[in-house]
Design a protein around this motif. Structure first.
Motif, PDB file in Angstrom:
ATOM      1  N   UNK A  90       0.850  -1.189   0.000  1.00 62.39           N
ATOM      2  CA  UNK A  90       0.000   0.000   0.000  1.00 62.39           C
ATOM      3  C   UNK A  90       0.887   1.241   0.000  1.00 62.39           C
ATOM      4  N   UNK A  91       0.893   2.023  -1.075  1.00 64.23           N
ATOM      5  CA  UNK A  91       1.767   3.203  -1.143  1.00 64.23           C
ATOM      6  C   UNK A  91       1.360   4.320  -0.178  1.00 64.23           C
ATOM      7  N   UNK A  92       0.240   4.165   0.526  1.00 63.95           N
ATOM      8  CA  UNK A  92      -0.193   5.171   1.495  1.00 63.95           C
ATOM      9  C   UNK A  92       0.381   4.945   2.896  1.00 63.95           C
ATOM     10  N   UNK A  93       1.343   4.041   3.046  1.00 61.34           N
ATOM     11  CA  UNK A  93       1.835   3.661   4.363  1.00 61.34           C
ATOM     12  C   UNK A  93       2.811   4.683   4.953  1.00 61.34           C
ATOM     13  N   UNK A  94       3.195   5.699   4.188  1.00 53.94           N
ATOM     14  CA  UNK A  94       4.243   6.626   4.604  1.00 53.94           C
ATOM     15  C   UNK A  94       4.016   7.275   5.965  1.00 53.94           C
ATOM     16  N   UNK A  95       2.848   7.835   6.289  1.00 53.43           N
ATOM     17  CA  UNK A  95       2.685   8.443   7.622  1.00 53.43           C
ATOM     18  C   UNK A  95       2.986   7.466   8.761  1.00 53.43           C
ATOM     19  N   UNK A  96       2.515   6.217   8.626  1.00 57.81           N
ATOM     20  CA  UNK A  96       2.773   5.213   9.658  1.00 57.81           C
ATOM     21  C   UNK A  96       4.258   4.869   9.732  1.00 57.81           C
ATOM     22  N   UNK A  97       4.912   4.788   8.583  1.00 54.78           N
ATOM     23  CA  UNK A  97       6.347   4.501   8.546  1.00 54.78           C
ATOM     24  C   UNK A  97       7.133   5.584   9.266  1.00 54.78           C
ATOM     25  N   UNK A  98       6.761   6.832   9.062  1.00 54.20           N
ATOM     26  CA  UNK A  98       7.458   7.927   9.729  1.00 54.20           C
ATOM     27  C   UNK A  98       7.161   7.948  11.228  1.00 54.20           C
ATOM     28  N   UNK A  99       5.940   7.640  11.609  1.00 48.75           N
ATOM     29  CA  UNK A  99       5.625   7.582  13.038  1.00 48.75           C
ATOM     30  C   UNK A  99       6.414   6.473  13.726  1.00 48.75           C
ATOM     31  N   UNK A 100       6.666   5.380  13.001  1.00 43.39           N
ATOM     32  CA  UNK A 100       7.429   4.274  13.577  1.00 43.39           C
ATOM     33  C   UNK A 100       8.879   4.668  13.826  1.00 43.39           C
ATOM     34  N   UNK A 101       9.434   5.572  12.984  1.00 43.25           N
ATOM     35  CA  UNK A 101      10.816   5.997  13.188  1.00 43.25           C
ATOM     36  C   UNK A 101      11.594   6.310  11.933  1.00 43.25           C
ATOM     37  N   UNK A 102      11.080   5.870  10.764  1.00 43.45           N
ATOM     38  CA  UNK A 102      11.815   6.074   9.509  1.00 43.45           C
ATOM     39  C   UNK A 102      11.347   7.376   8.873  1.00 43.45           C
ATOM     40  N   UNK A 103      11.841   8.491   9.408  1.00 40.41           N
ATOM     41  CA  UNK A 103      11.399   9.812   8.956  1.00 40.41           C
ATOM     42  C   UNK A 103      12.220  10.323   7.783  1.00 40.41           C
ATOM     43  N   UNK A 104      13.548  10.322   7.963  1.00 43.01           N
ATOM     44  CA  UNK A 104      14.431  10.921   6.967  1.00 43.01           C
ATOM     45  C   UNK A 104      15.264   9.898   6.229  1.00 43.01           C
ATOM     46  N   UNK A 105      16.125  10.406   5.364  1.00 43.60           N
ATOM     47  CA  UNK A 105      16.947   9.555   4.510  1.00 43.60           C
ATOM     48  C   UNK A 105      17.989   8.786   5.321  1.00 43.60           C
TER      49      UNK A 105
END
Length: 311
Positions: A90-105
């Motif tokens: 699901x390409x909409x997973x980004x907000x959850x991914x950033x909340x988990x910890x993977x924010x930046x490069x």
């Protein structure tokens, strides 16, 4: 025949471009075309670049926007793969991914430009992507990320570029996702080593292309991970929970003719775990996969499906 290889840093990882040409052929223009295509792809689709087309698209979430033909084609492919995997990709997973910890490069995932921080936004169903002839739209307060498909999709594009130039023998790698075709310099098939999930650089299995087009993608929980105040995280997100996947799979490796599909399917297998892997592969029509499972004693247990694997 002679083998030529160039290596650069691209898409947050190491890229290898290897081509085999006749003795009197020059590789210079081919390499230039490959690297330029990679650079254009990253500039257009990276979530880490403030001036990428993807960043501009996410900034205007909720509005119908004009998109380039390349952006539209990737959106169509992302939606197709989401449907094929019943939303496990699901390409909409980004907000959850950033909340988990993977924010930046990578290698500083905890750092993100505020313009590129979407952790306060919401996830959405893959089917909410709207695509027109030259426009697209996503729901307000959502954000897309092509990290789960981008490298495989780009490898297929690079393969098409080489084939259009009459190149039949090549081996391409983007951050460990591989696509090869034809034969190596000695006239032998390409052999792709799969490394031990717990011991970097130690081969645990291999696959060969038999002279045909073959993509090999590996995904798992042993890399791109970290710890925040909320606990440990890894980057394999489960869209069913919007949290890092709870799985017994350390890494999943998938082989097939499409790098786009192997890239996505490897991540999905890591999400579903070993008990549902066979069911998932049957559903998507995938024949060749290799799972590395944690044995709990510092070693891995292999679960092989298909015929391409050798020790």
């Amino acid at each position: 025949m002679r083998r030529y290889q160039q290596t650069k840093h691209a898409l947050g990882s190491t890229a290898y471009m290897t081509i085999v040409l006749a003795d009197d052929a020059s590789p210079d223009q081919l390499f230039e075309a490959l690297w330029q295509h990679i650079a254009r792809f990253e500039q257009r689709f990276s979530r880490f670049l403030p001036d990428s087309e993807l960043t501009a698209f996410n900034a205007a979430a909720g509005e119908r926007q004009s998109v380039s033909p390349e952006f539209r084609e990737l959106l169509v492919t992302a939606r197709t793969m989401s449907e094929k995997t019943e939303g496990l990709y699901n390409p909409f997973i980004l907000p959850a991914l950033q909340r988990a910890g993977y924010k930046g490069s990578w290698p500083k995932p905890e750092l993100a430009d505020e313009k590129l921080n979407y952790e306060k936004r919401s996830e959405a169903a893959w089917s909410s992507i709207e695509i027109g002839d030259s426009w697209a739209a996503i729901p307000k307060n959502t954000a897309l990320d092509f990290g789960g498909i981008g490298k495989g999709y780009l490898l297929d594009e690079l393969s098409g570029l080489l084939q259009a130039q009459g190149v039949e023998n090549y081996w391409l790698s983007l951050g460990g996702d591989i696509l090869c075709a034809g034969l190596d310099e000695p006239g032998t098939p390409w052999k792709i080593a799969i490394q031990d999930a717990l011991h970097e650089g130690v081969p645990i299995a291999s696959a060969t292309n038999g002279g045909k087009l073959l993509a090999v993608a590996t995904s798992g929980v042993t890399k791109r991970k970290g710890v925040t105040k909320d606990g440990a995280w890894h980057h394999i997100m489960d869209p069913r929970t919007n949290r890092p996947a709870v799985t017994d799979v350390l890494t999943a490796t998938v082989c097939g003719p499409s790098a786009t599909e192997t890239d996505v399917f490897a991540k999905c297998l890591a999400i579903v775990g070993s008990t549902r892997a066979g069911e998932f592969m049957k559903k998507i029509g995938q024949k060749d996969a290799l799972l590395q499972l944690d044995d709990g004693d510092g070693s891995v247990r292999l679960q092989k499906v298909g015929t391409v694997w050798s020790a």
